[in-house]
Design a protein around this motif. Structure first.
Motif, short mmCIF file in Angstrom:
data_model
loop_
_atom_site.label_atom_id
_atom_site.label_comp_id
_atom_site.label_asym_id
_atom_site.label_seq_id
_atom_site.Cartn_x
_atom_site.Cartn_y
_atom_site.Cartn_z
N GLY A 513 0.78 -1.23 0.00
CA GLY A 513 0.00 0.00 0.00
C GLY A 513 0.81 1.28 0.00
O GLY A 513 0.29 2.35 0.29
N MET A 514 2.10 1.19 -0.33
CA MET A 514 2.92 2.40 -0.32
C MET A 514 3.02 2.99 -1.73
O MET A 514 2.94 2.29 -2.72
CB MET A 514 4.33 2.10 0.20
CG MET A 514 4.34 1.39 1.53
SD MET A 514 6.01 1.30 2.21
CE MET A 514 6.14 2.90 2.98
N GLN A 515 3.24 4.30 -1.78
CA GLN A 515 3.42 5.00 -3.05
C GLN A 515 4.91 5.16 -3.33
O GLN A 515 5.63 5.68 -2.50
CB GLN A 515 2.76 6.38 -2.99
CG GLN A 515 3.11 7.31 -4.15
CD GLN A 515 2.52 6.84 -5.48
OE1 GLN A 515 1.32 6.57 -5.60
NE2 GLN A 515 3.38 6.70 -6.50
N GLU A 516 5.32 4.75 -4.53
CA GLU A 516 6.73 4.93 -4.87
C GLU A 516 7.01 6.37 -5.29
O GLU A 516 6.23 6.99 -5.99
CB GLU A 516 7.14 4.00 -6.03
CG GLU A 516 8.64 4.03 -6.25
CD GLU A 516 9.10 3.39 -7.56
OE1 GLU A 516 10.31 3.21 -7.70
OE2 GLU A 516 8.27 3.08 -8.42
N VAL A 517 8.15 6.89 -4.84
CA VAL A 517 8.63 8.19 -5.32
C VAL A 517 10.03 7.98 -5.89
O VAL A 517 10.69 6.99 -5.59
CB VAL A 517 8.67 9.26 -4.20
CG1 VAL A 517 7.28 9.52 -3.64
CG2 VAL A 517 9.62 8.86 -3.07
N THR A 567 10.41 14.83 0.65
CA THR A 567 9.26 14.59 -0.22
C THR A 567 7.99 14.44 0.60
O THR A 567 6.93 14.96 0.25
CB THR A 567 9.51 13.32 -1.06
OG1 THR A 567 10.73 13.49 -1.76
CG2 THR A 567 8.39 13.09 -2.05
N LEU A 579 0.13 8.91 5.05
CA LEU A 579 1.05 9.10 3.95
C LEU A 579 2.13 8.03 4.07
O LEU A 579 2.82 7.97 5.09
CB LEU A 579 1.66 10.50 4.00
CG LEU A 579 2.55 10.90 2.82
CD1 LEU A 579 1.73 11.07 1.54
CD2 LEU A 579 3.28 12.21 3.11
N ALA A 580 2.22 7.17 3.08
CA ALA A 580 3.22 6.09 3.12
C ALA A 580 3.96 6.10 1.79
O ALA A 580 3.45 5.67 0.77
CB ALA A 580 2.54 4.74 3.35
N LEU A 581 5.19 6.66 1.80
CA LEU A 581 5.99 6.78 0.59
C LEU A 581 7.21 5.89 0.69
O LEU A 581 7.70 5.64 1.79
CB LEU A 581 6.47 8.23 0.42
CG LEU A 581 5.42 9.32 0.44
CD1 LEU A 581 6.10 10.69 0.35
CD2 LEU A 581 4.43 9.14 -0.70
N PHE A 582 7.69 5.43 -0.44
CA PHE A 582 8.97 4.72 -0.40
C PHE A 582 9.75 5.02 -1.68
O PHE A 582 9.19 5.40 -2.69
CB PHE A 582 8.78 3.21 -0.25
CG PHE A 582 8.44 2.51 -1.55
CD1 PHE A 582 7.15 2.50 -2.04
CD2 PHE A 582 9.43 1.87 -2.29
CE1 PHE A 582 6.84 1.87 -3.23
CE2 PHE A 582 9.12 1.23 -3.48
CZ PHE A 582 7.83 1.22 -3.96
N GLU A 583 11.04 4.86 -1.58
CA GLU A 583 11.90 4.99 -2.75
C GLU A 583 12.87 3.82 -2.78
O GLU A 583 13.38 3.41 -1.74
CB GLU A 583 12.67 6.32 -2.73
CG GLU A 583 13.71 6.40 -3.86
CD GLU A 583 14.16 7.81 -4.20
OE1 GLU A 583 13.96 8.71 -3.37
OE2 GLU A 583 14.73 7.98 -5.29
N GLY B 139 -1.10 0.94 -3.15
CA GLY B 139 0.23 1.44 -3.47
C GLY B 139 0.41 1.50 -4.97
O GLY B 139 -0.25 0.78 -5.70
N ARG B 140 1.27 2.40 -5.39
CA ARG B 140 1.51 2.48 -6.83
C ARG B 140 2.99 2.66 -7.12
O ARG B 140 3.71 3.28 -6.35
CB ARG B 140 0.76 3.68 -7.42
CG ARG B 140 -0.73 3.46 -7.51
CD ARG B 140 -1.40 4.70 -8.10
NE ARG B 140 -2.83 4.50 -8.22
CZ ARG B 140 -3.70 4.71 -7.25
NH1 ARG B 140 -3.27 5.12 -6.07
NH2 ARG B 140 -4.99 4.51 -7.42
N ASN B 371 7.41 14.66 -7.45
CA ASN B 371 6.80 13.68 -6.55
C ASN B 371 5.59 14.17 -5.78
O ASN B 371 5.42 13.85 -4.60
CB ASN B 371 7.84 13.15 -5.55
CG ASN B 371 8.89 12.31 -6.22
OD1 ASN B 371 8.57 11.30 -6.83
ND2 ASN B 371 10.13 12.74 -6.13
#
Ligand SMILES: [Zn+2]
Lengths: 803, 379
Positions: A513-517, A567, A579-583, B139-140, B371
């Motif tokens: 469920g995380m969004q890639e940046v 970010t 807010l759950a972001l990952f790179e 997630g995307r 981003n």
């Protein structure tokens, strides 16, 4: 390169529209960027070349005059004019009523209407440059050349289309009108008209007047010097000035203009010295001496180094070879005798000198691409002719030609087989020969296989058969090349475990469920200082880039933390809820003199409030276990497992930080970002972070993923409530129970502190699954196992059953 | 009964009351049966009670009370042993018939109840299906990652293997081995971010300006036939605009074998463009110069925004350049020790961000690495 089609027409007939010509050139390698049009919107009928017949004062206004203009119509027309520079006998641009011009005040197009100005009828206009849309000049009228033909549409006389071409660095010949004309000729089947370079000269010969010595022939392959006497400095003729302007250069005086003109025309930079300033009439081409200085034409005093080539006289440097002339030897109003230089300098050396002195010039950008020495003589003769004809000069006979090692013609054998092998098409020999001939190559067909090709001198870029193949293909058109599917053997696959694991982890972060940046690899030291300790930064200073475009992107990051936190902070300004972001990117760890180590990291940042059934932010903030949950999910989906142990890390909050270990290696970390660090990123709420180091996880990836078969015999699930020390890691209890041979799995499902439990204790609820692969467990067996587990826990971990 | 039944479903407490009532009744019945076996009365009462049972629990209670081990009917059967043979036979037959009848009645009552329950679910329990589903986190992947994956997929399906290389490169691999020596004007084509470290007055390391160094790196270690792609991040020290970022991703393509010509290059790239953008997109395949290929190629796709007329995104040109390519320069093959008479090859460097831009109609390439989640969530 700016190519005026009007000027180009001198060398080749162009029948195509500017757009079509631009397209053809683009396909052949000269990329058209834009077309500048001059006078495209001028009405051919209403705007013409006119002659001012008479100028009389305006009866009612001091500042206005009445100009009578012959515009080629039946009778001259009298108009009111306010320009200070209008004079009788001038050739001007005349517009009659109905013509569309740019309004001098508003700057917008408007139709010219008859008007009464201070009582005098006026039905036309003597135009300024601004009114014609040529420039912003509106002080005076545009004065045309004396020979401008009256009555000719201005569009025909002055109109032009200028192609702005983006050229490739292998083709110095394209940086000339003649070079482009040759290309147009080859593409359209037209003929090229070479410029003339014969002129009348004196009996006295140039070599008798001046001596040239090339002291460093490695940096100068040819030096041609001509001498022209009796030159009268003054403005160049109008047509020449117009061409220079069209070519993007500023007219200066006839001598300088002619050298520039020939450079634009032929591609050979030239330089004119005031002969009188050349001590002992001797030119020496040599490396500069340490400590020598030269004031260049732009007024700058340059400190020279011994890797720079200079043109010197017997005493001192006069010019920087191929880059810029010197102020002292410049032609001035009093100059009458000129030494004209046309030389071939070493490409890389010119480039290095120009770069070092930060003065890349029209000349240096041509030299650095490698000019042919043959061109030097052609250009010297052409410029001498123009100096004689346009600057009143008288040329001494011949030139001093210092050419220590004359270049040989380049000859290449090209087989028909090679053309087919490279291009994938077997072109008819007639096509190959015609194409090469149109480009100035000579081509002899020796059946059954061979083309003997001689390369024209201006094509310094053609050296091998494949270069010739490209010439044929680009003129014939890449469209002629067929398309084919790759055949042949498919090479075997190459294992890329690091890449595969990284992509797997990337996928599993998304699945969780995380969004890639994706953030920039370069950052600032200030940002890195927020997440790395002074000791870390001191022991392994991050790599820095030289001459960066922006201070924002200066350091190669050794960690992704700062980038992802930054970010997250930017997104928090408009984000509600979790807010759950990952790179997943590389970090760069310096290795002294070697290339840095590039490690693959995955960093996730989690913050905000969990979302309710409707997706709205609830009252419940995410916590450490959300971050840990993401990390575990990511690892789990990739078939990996790690243990979590208390740890301390810079920028993370002690007591809320765990390091991840797998097979004895530290493979990552998870924790709450220290509130002071979060605040530095402008994050005012709790924020959590995890990091997985792909390179460290890699050894834990088994070749095959181990799996357990599903047991046939039923499990017995029993819950266990234990009271343990508050500081005891729950995982230790869980792992201890799992040690038992009958226990298949243990899950923690509750932690309780508070009423009923002593303040230094906590209660753990565990669900224990007993199962055997080979039999159904009896109640007695399970009871016995549990009893032994409880006993062991009491002994080892002081755990008590909760009463 | 319908209405009461519904109430029982939705009110657990009411259901409990009904249960208790059912538990009491059979007990009183048993007392009455003590002296005389009246099968008729038993049957009547049992049927009445079955009728009154309103849910599954009540049915089960009824079953236990009537047909269970200690139920009314069972105890009748058990008491038959004490009776004279004649009566035992008659009553036995009747009692067994009753037992069968009650069992069948129970079954049909069960079915009826289930039917009613389902009917109620479909009516009173009908949902507003337009309400949003329970929120789940989605997630995307970053759009550029998605595009890189698609590109990779296309080339792997053509038999290309995937490899990777370093982002910080040496001058040798990034330039010199690709026929771009020091002080060569082709260096202007790729403004370079050098690492601030000098050796002998030059910068030996830089952020790679293209993925092409991996052509050499790979060929140094392998022999033909070669078919690899190298995805990776590249960097240029240049000002950004709608089509240009200083950090970008490329996929390098390299194929070396016998019989590879420009026709294979063109075929491969056209197939790629077709799969990526569909048939209707226009492709421009023109001559260009890169020192490490000969002949050189530039490929562009017609601008999605202006349809080729020229706009800000295509910098007025009408085309968006997506790749540089060409036949591997024979000198490079020769430096690798390959027989250049036998082997030829092609190479290409394809820009992923430009492709992504074209795929989605994004006007400004700089949207990618700012981003903003509101942007990223749309892919
Ligand atoms: Zn466009």
């Amino acid at each position: 390169m700016r190519v005026s089609l009007k000027w180009l027409a001198e060398y080749v007939d162009v029948t195509l529209s500017p757009e079509e010509l631009g397209h053809r050139l683009t396909m052949a390698g000269l990329e058209l960027e834009t077309i500048d049009r001059v006078g495209g919107e001028w009405d051919e009928e209403l705007i013409t070349v006119g002659r001012v017949v008479a100028v009389e004062p305006h009866p009612n206004a001091d500042r206005l005059v009445l100009a009578t203009v012959d515009y080629g119509g039946e009778a001259p027309q009298t108009v009111v004019c306010g320009a200070p520079n209008v004079e009788a006998e001038q050739k001007i641009a005349f517009a009659r009523a109905g013509a569309t011009l740019i309004d001098g005040r508003s700057g917008k197009p408007s139709i010219l209407k008859p008007a009464k100005i201070r009582g005098v009828e006026s039905a036309g206009m003597v135009c300024s440059e601004k009114e014609l849309g040529l420039s912003g000049e509106h002080e005076g009228i545009l004065v045309l050349a004396e020979d401008a033909p009256v009555g000719t549409p201005l569009a025909a006389y002055l109109g032009d289309a200028i192609l702005n071409l983006d050229l490739t660095p292998n083709r110095p010949d394209w940086m000339s009108m003649l070079g482009v004309a040759r290309e147009v000729a080859a593409l359209t089947g037209a003929e090229v008209r070479e410029p003339e370079h014969t002129y009348a000269d004196q009996d006295e010969s140039a070599p008798a007047k001046v001596a040239v010595e090339i002291a460093d022939p490695d940096l100068c392959s040819r030096y041609v010097a001509a001498v022209i006497e009796g030159v009268r400095l003054g403005p160049s003729p109008q047509w020449l000035q117009e061409r220079l302007i069209a070519g993007g250069m500023r007219p200066i005086n006839n001598v300088v203009d002619i050298t520039n003109y020939v450079m634009l025309e032929l591609g050979q930079p030239l330089h004119a010295f005031d002969f009188g300033t050349v001590k002992d009439a001797k030119i020496i081409v040599r490396r500069a001496r340490a400590g020598e200085r030269l004031v260049t034409l732009d007024g700058e005093e340059r400190a020279l180094t011994d890797d720079m080539l200079v043109i010197a006289d017997a005493e001192k440097p006069l010019a920087l070879a191929g880059v810029m002339g010197g102020a002292d030897s410049e032609v001035t109003d009093t100059t009458t005798m000129i030494l004209l230089e046309s030389a071939t300098f070493h490409a890389a050396n010119v480039r290095r000198t120009a770069a070092k002195l930060r003065s890349r010039t029209e000349a240096s950008t041509r030299f650095e691409k490698g000019l042919s020495p043959e061109l030097a003589m052609v250009a010297a003769q052409r410029a001498t002719k123009l100096l004689v004809e346009l600057a009143g000069g008288s040329a001494l006979h011949g030139q001093v030609d210092c050419y220590p090692t004359p270049a040989n013609d380049v000859q290449i054998d090209v087989t028909r087989r090679r053309l087919l092998q490279v291009l994938g098409i077997d072109l008819p020999t007639s096509t190959v020969r015609a194409t090469l001939t149109s480009l100035g190559f000579s081509c002899r067909w020796v059946p059954p296989e061979l083309y003997q090709v001689r390369v024209p001198y201006w094509r310094t870029d053609v050296a091998i058969a494949d270069d010739v193949a490209e010439e044929v293909a680009r003129i014939v058109g890449y469209d002629r090349i067929p398309t084919k599917n790759l055949g042949g053997e498919v090479p075997s696959a190459i294992a890329q475990p690091r890449r595969e694991l990284r992509e797997q982890l990337r996928d599993s972060c998304v699945a969780a469920g995380m969004q890639e940046v994706i953030t920039y690899s370069l950052t600032t030291l200030e940002l890195l200082e927020r997440v790395l300790s002074p000791e870390q930064l001191a022991s392994q200073p991050p790599l820095k880039v030289a001459h960066t475009l922006s201070a924002e992107y200066e350091y190669l990051r050794p960690t992704l933390w700062a980038s992802v936190l930054k970010t997250a902070a930017a997104n928090l300004r408009h984000h509600e809820g979790e807010l759950a972001l990952f790179e997943a990117s590389r970090v760069y760890l310096p290795q002294g003199d070697e290339l840095p180590q590039e490690q693959e990291h995955i960093v996730g940042v989690v913050t905000g409030r969990r979302e309710d059934r409707w997706g709205r932010p609830s009252d419940e903030a995410v916590d450490f276990y959300d971050a840990k949950g993401y990390a575990q999910a990511a690892l789990g989906a990739a078939g990996l497992n790690a243990t979590f142990e208390d740890a301390e890390r810079f920028a993370l909050l002690p007591g809320r930080t765990a390091q991840l270990a797998a097979d004895g290696r530290i493979v990552g970390v998870v924790g709450q970002v220290h509130p002071t660090v979060a605040a530095a990123f402008d994050i005012g709420q709790d924020v959590y972070l995890f990091e997985l180091v792909v390179d460290e996880l890699l050894p834990s990836m088994g070749a095959e993923r181990a799996f357990e078969s599903i047991f046939r015999f039923p499990p017995v699930i029993q819950d266990l409530a234990l009271v343990v020390d508050r500081g005891l890691a729950a995982e230790r209890v869980r792992a201890a129970i799992e040690e038992h041979e009958l226990v298949r799995r243990v899950r923690i499902f509750d932690v309780y502190e508070g009423a009923g439990i002593s303040p230094d204790k906590k209660s753990l609820a565990l669900s224990v699954t007993y199962q055997s692969p080979d039999r159904t467990l009896t109640t007695e067996e399970v009871a016995k196992a549990q009893a032994s587990i409880v006993k062991q826990l009491r002994q080892e971990l002081s755990a008590e059953l909760r009463g | 009964m319908g209405a009461g039944f519904d109430l029982l479903i939705s009110h657990p407490r009411r259901r409990l009351t009904a249960q208790r009532r059912m538990l009491i009744m059979p007990v009183s019945m048993t007392d009455q049966e003590n002296d005389k076996i009246d099968l008729k009365a038993i049957a009547t009462r049992a049927r009445a009670e079955l009728d009154a049972a309103a849910d599954e629990t009540a049915l089960e209670t009824w079953r236990v009370a009537q047909l269970g081990r200690k139920g009314v009917v069972t105890s009748v059967l058990r008491r038959l042993v004490d009776l004279p043979i004649e009566e035992r036979r008659r009553l036995g037959a009747e009692a067994n018939a009753l037992k069968g009848e009650l069992e069948a009645a129970l079954e049909s009552k069960r079915e009826a109840l289930a039917g009613e329950r389902l009917a109620a679910t479909m009516t009173e329990g009908a949902l507003d299906v337009t309400l949003p589903g329970r929120a789940k986190r989605i997630g995307r992947l970053h759009p550029v990652t998605q595009t890189l994956r698609e590109m990779t997929e296309i080339f792997t399906s053509m038999g290309f293997a995937v490899i990777e290389g370093p982002e910080v490169e040496s001058d040798y691999y990034n330039f010199q081995a690709l026929r771009i020596p020091l002080d060569h004007p082709a260096r202007d084509m790729q403004d370079t971010l050098y690492i601030d470290y000098q050796r002998d007055g030059v910068y030996p390391y830089m952020l790679r300006t293209h993925t092409s160094p991996n052509q050499v790196r790979f060929m140094e270690q392998h022999s033909p036939p070669i078919r690899v792609i190298v995805p990776g991040r590249c960097y240029r020290n240049e000002a950004t605009d709608p089509q240009r970022e200083w950090m970008f991703s490329q996929i390098e393509l390299l194929a070396v074998d016998e019989g590879i010509s420009m026709a294979d290059l063109k075929g491969t790239l056209f197939e790629f463009a077709k799969r990526m953008f569909g048939q209707e997109r226009k492709v421009r395949f023109r001559c260009d110069y890169f020192p490490f290929v000969e002949p050189g190629v530039d490929m562009a796709i017609d601008c999605f925004l202006c349809g080729g007329k020229g706009c800000r995104t295509c910098r007025e040109g009408g085309w968006i350049e997506i790749l540089g390519a060409g036949m591997v320069h024979p000198q490079i093959l020769q430096n690798m020790g390959y027989d250049t008479d036998r082997y030829t090859g092609f190479a290409a460097g394809i820009g992923a961000e430009r492709i992504c831009l074209l795929q989605h109609g994004i006007e400004d390439i700089r949207s990618f690495y700012s981003n903003d989640v509101r942007f990223l969530e749309q892919f």
